[in-house]
Design a protein around this motif. Structure first.
Motif, PDB file in Angstrom:
ATOM      1  N   ALA A  39       0.612  -1.224  -0.047  1.00 15.11           N
ATOM      2  CA  ALA A  39      -0.420  -0.259  -0.427  1.00 15.11           C
ATOM      3  C   ALA A  39       1.007   1.057   0.102  1.00 15.11           C
ATOM      4  O   ALA A  39       0.340   2.231  -0.635  1.00 15.11           O
ATOM      5  N   LEU A  42       1.457   7.420   3.369  1.00 17.76           N
ATOM      6  CA  LEU A  42      -0.004   7.906   3.300  1.00 17.76           C
ATOM      7  C   LEU A  42      -0.287   9.016   2.604  1.00 17.76           C
ATOM      8  O   LEU A  42       0.391   9.811   3.262  1.00 17.76           O
ATOM      9  N   THR A  43      -0.518   8.877   1.448  1.00 20.02           N
ATOM     10  CA  THR A  43      -0.252  10.646   0.431  1.00 20.02           C
ATOM     11  C   THR A  43      -1.932  10.306  -0.286  1.00 20.02           C
ATOM     12  O   THR A  43      -2.052   9.476  -0.732  1.00 20.02           O
ATOM     13  N   GLU A  45      -2.107  10.928  -2.762  1.00 16.64           N
ATOM     14  CA  GLU A  45      -1.879  10.138  -4.441  1.00 16.64           C
ATOM     15  C   GLU A  45      -2.878   9.001  -4.405  1.00 16.64           C
ATOM     16  O   GLU A  45      -2.956   7.506  -5.371  1.00 16.64           O
ATOM     17  N   ARG A  46      -2.744   8.152  -3.210  1.00 16.10           N
ATOM     18  CA  ARG A  46      -3.028   6.610  -3.144  1.00 16.10           C
ATOM     19  C   ARG A  46      -4.755   6.935  -3.719  1.00 16.10           C
ATOM     20  O   ARG A  46      -5.227   7.369  -2.985  1.00 16.10           O
ATOM     21  N   ASP A  48      -6.838   4.715  -2.485  1.00  9.37           N
ATOM     22  CA  ASP A  48      -7.771   4.063  -1.106  1.00  9.37           C
ATOM     23  C   ASP A  48      -6.891   5.025   0.157  1.00  9.37           C
ATOM     24  O   ASP A  48      -7.109   4.625   1.179  1.00  9.37           O
ATOM     25  N   ALA A  49      -6.634   5.969  -0.159  1.00  9.05           N
ATOM     26  CA  ALA A  49      -6.526   7.815   0.908  1.00  9.05           C
ATOM     27  C   ALA A  49      -7.487   8.098   1.609  1.00  9.05           C
ATOM     28  O   ALA A  49      -7.587   7.674   3.120  1.00  9.05           O
ATOM     29  N   PRO A 228       2.787   3.189   5.823  1.00  9.45           N
ATOM     30  CA  PRO A 228       2.427   3.399   5.764  1.00  9.45           C
ATOM     31  C   PRO A 228       2.568   4.938   6.438  1.00  9.45           C
ATOM     32  O   PRO A 228       2.695   5.335   6.573  1.00  9.45           O
TER      33      PRO A 228
END
Ligand code: FE2
Ligand code: FE2
Length: 267
Positions: A39, A42-43, A45-46, A48-49, A228
């Motif tokens: 995954a 955590l940005t 752009e993810r 599923d952010a 993450p």
């Protein structure tokens, strides 16, 4: 009032759903992809952010309730011989902070689009706060799990900044400052209470390491772009962690992330 209150009896209303920590770890839905397809940090752009951030926020919310319950127990469970009055005063101050964090977290969760009970609650934080030795509570909860909270809050704060969300940024920054204080209380009391007892200190640090390794989640928390949750070195230093200790957490997380089939902590 009885002492050493079991996790099963904690007061929750019908919105809450309890899951066993071991089930959470074994749940195949919480298995991340193999190395190279993880995954990642955590940005915004993810893809599923938003979901990942809401899930993390719910985890923070239930963690705040349990931190309040755990610190409250430490005020009550020991006499002044086992835990000095000044330590209990620190724990009482922590209760006030955690109560405030709980209120902030529930409102921040609503702001982010989740609600109480959307995700299950495991009781691992409170369970670590049931250790019969107050020094092990301090290393397991104040240093290991609230150290993890420092990493989580800093990650969420940076995520809020990257999203251009001043509410998330401000709330996380505010709570992060308190968590640094709570971890520092753990560091200071560990040093004071074990000054004449190196064996007890060693046992307490070993308990801390076991909890830390468990919550590095095979690379879920670490220092690479695949993790993450990012290890927050600067804030950990402010909270009384020596560089060598942070290096050990980073090395354990690295070793663990090299295993296949790593798992997420919440969801
Ligand atoms: Fe907190
Ligand atoms: Fe805390």
């Amino acid at each position: 009032m009885r002492k050493s209150f079991p996790a099963e009896d904690l007061a929750r209303d019908s919105r809450f759903r309890r899951a066993r920590t071991e089930d959470r770890f074994e749940d195949p839905r919480n298995q991340y992809l193999p190395a190279g397809r993880r995954a990642g940090k955590l940005t915004p752009e993810r893809p599923d952010a938003a979901h990942a951030a809401r899930q993390m926020m719910h985890g923070i919310f239930v963690g705040e309730i349990q931190a309040l319950e755990g610190a409250g127990r430490t005020v009550w469970d020991f006499d002044d011989e086992e835990a000095p009055f000044a330590l209990k005063l620190d724990m009482a101050r922590q209760c006030w902070d955690e109560a405030r964090h709980t209120e902030i977290s529930v409102k921040l969760g609503e702001w982010m689009g989740t609600e109480v009970g959307e995700f299950a609650e495991t009781a691992f934080l409170y369970q670590a706060a049931c250790n019969p030795d107050p020094v092990l509570r301090l290393t397991g909860v104040n240093r290991a799990l609230e150290g993890l909270a420092i990493d989580v809050f800093n990650t969420m704060r940076e995520f809020g900044q990257a999203c251009g969300d001043p509410v998330l940024d401000f709330c996380e920054d505010w709570m992060l400052a308190d968590e640094v204080t709570h971890v520092k209380m753990g560091s200071d009391w560990l040093r004071r209470l074990t000054e004449q007892d190196p064996e007890r200190r060693e046992r307490a640090l070993e308990f801390q390491r076991v909890v830390d390794k468990l919550f590095s989640f095979r690379g879920f928390r670490g220092e690479t772009d695949e993790s993450p949750i990012q290890l927050a070195r600067q804030f950990r230093r402010m909270a009384g962690f020596a560089d060598a200790e942070i290096d050990t957490i980073a090395a354990d997380a690295r070793a663990d992330s090299e295993q296949e089939g790593w798992k997420a902590p919440v969801g």
